[in-house]
Enzyme design. Structure first.
Site, PDB file in Angstrom:
ATOM      1  N   VAL A  38      -6.645 -34.782  32.856  1.00  0.00           N
ATOM      2  CA  VAL A  38      -6.281 -36.103  33.345  1.00  0.00           C
ATOM      3  C   VAL A  38      -5.662 -36.022  34.735  1.00  0.00           C
ATOM      4  CG1 VAL A  38      -5.982 -37.074  31.040  1.00  0.00           C
ATOM      5  CG2 VAL A  38      -4.027 -36.009  32.180  1.00  0.00           C
ATOM      6  N   ALA A  75      -0.687 -34.490  22.679  1.00  0.00           N
ATOM      7  CA  ALA A  75      -1.160 -35.458  23.666  1.00  0.00           C
ATOM      8  C   ALA A  75      -1.465 -34.773  24.983  1.00  0.00           C
ATOM      9  CB  ALA A  75      -0.128 -36.566  23.870  1.00  0.00           C
ATOM     10  N   GLU A  76      -0.638 -33.767  25.353  1.00  0.00           N
ATOM     11  CA  GLU A  76      -0.845 -33.112  26.639  1.00  0.00           C
ATOM     12  C   GLU A  76      -0.383 -31.658  26.595  1.00  0.00           C
ATOM     13  OE1 GLU A  76      -2.791 -35.208  29.518  1.00  0.00           O
ATOM     14  OE2 GLU A  76      -1.325 -36.247  28.287  1.00  0.00           O
ATOM     15  N   THR A  77      -1.137 -30.807  27.271  1.00  0.00           N
ATOM     16  CA  THR A  77      -0.703 -29.442  27.574  1.00  0.00           C
ATOM     17  C   THR A  77      -0.704 -29.301  29.088  1.00  0.00           C
ATOM     18  OG1 THR A  77      -1.599 -28.529  25.514  1.00  0.00           O
ATOM     19  CG2 THR A  77      -1.197 -26.986  27.324  1.00  0.00           C
TER      20      THR A  77
END
Length: 262
Positions: free
Chosen positions: A68, A45-47
């Site tokens: 984001v 979902a996120e790095t």
């Protein structure tokens, strides 16, 4: 060039729960395209990428598709990495994001980490039939924040039963769609869908609680709230409304420490 990378389960007390995030602690910023490629390769979902800048850490967040403005679970994961492996004697970390401003994380007792984030501003929206069609259900109220829509339903069971048509949902111009209701054993529950960011359903979304916390604080008449995200992996959070900012408390655990070549 070899880079150390950590994979952390955030808003979790054990591995295989909460929301996984990758964290890269850098000496200097990589090219934007390279960071986006790393995030796409990770397919989480996120790095998060972080660079020390005097007495603070500059931070950026990438999904597999886009950069984001704000990410709660990846900030929690980054703080966990820094506290655990880099600055174990520190109790506070100051982060800075060019998109979201100053953010802080405090290390508390019993392994808890507390995020201090700015609140989101919500505006009541007119009904959106196409969005309701994509979700297969109609909420009682709908609001628009900085990047997300917030849809409020009657009860927890309605949140559990939502089964989105992601082809249709991907046509809604928003980072994400938050659905929420009053909880049965916590103050409120939620789910978060973000197909335009490359994430159909996010397991636990800290940034969504910058919208959820001020809303439910006003509705329930209390500043300290318990929350649960009803994804498959699930996650529990403790939130506190401070007015212009909120606190979001949770734990994190290390799943993987590795090395990548770019």
């Amino acid at each position: 060039m070899k880079l150390k990378m950590y994979q952390i389960d955030a808003f979790a007390e054990r591995v295989f729960s909460g929301n996984p995030a990758a964290v890269c602690v850098l000496d200097f910023w990589l090219k934007d395209a390279v960071m986006q490629q790393i995030a796409a390769e990770n397919n989480l979902a996120e790095t998060a990428f972080v660079v020390k800048n005097n007495n603070q850490y500059d931070i950026r967040w990438f999904t597999p598709e886009i950069e984001v403005d704000l990410c709660g679970h990846a900030t929690l994961a980054t703080a966990f990495v820094l506290f655990t492996y880099y600055i174990p004697n520190e109790k506070n970390i100051a982060f800075f994001s060019s998109r979201s401003g100053s953010l802080w994380v405090e290390k508390e007792d019993e392994g808890y980490l507390t995020l201090n984030f700015p609140v989101d501003d919500l505006a009541l929206c007119n009904p959106m039939p196409k969005l309701y069609e994509a979700l297969g259900s109609t909420p009682e109220h709908i609001f628009k924040g900085k990047t997300d829509y917030l849809l409020v339903y009657k009860n927890q069971d309605e949140i559990i039963q939502i089964s989105p048509n992601f082809f249709l949902l991907n046509q809604v111009e928003a980072r994400g769609i938050i659905v929420t209701a009053k909880g049965e054993d916590v103050d409120f529950v939620s789910r978060f869908f973000a197909p335009q960011a490359g994430i159909n359903e996010d397991p636990v979304t800290g940034s969504a609680h910058t919208s959820l916390t001020p809303y439910w604080s006003k509705i329930l008449g209390k500043d300290r709230l318990t929350a649960k995200q009803l994804s498959k992996r699930g996650g529990e959070l403790i939130c506190e409304n401070l007015g212009e900012r909120i606190k979001i408390k949770g734990k994190a655990v290390s799943y993987l420490i590795g090395e990548i070549e770019v």
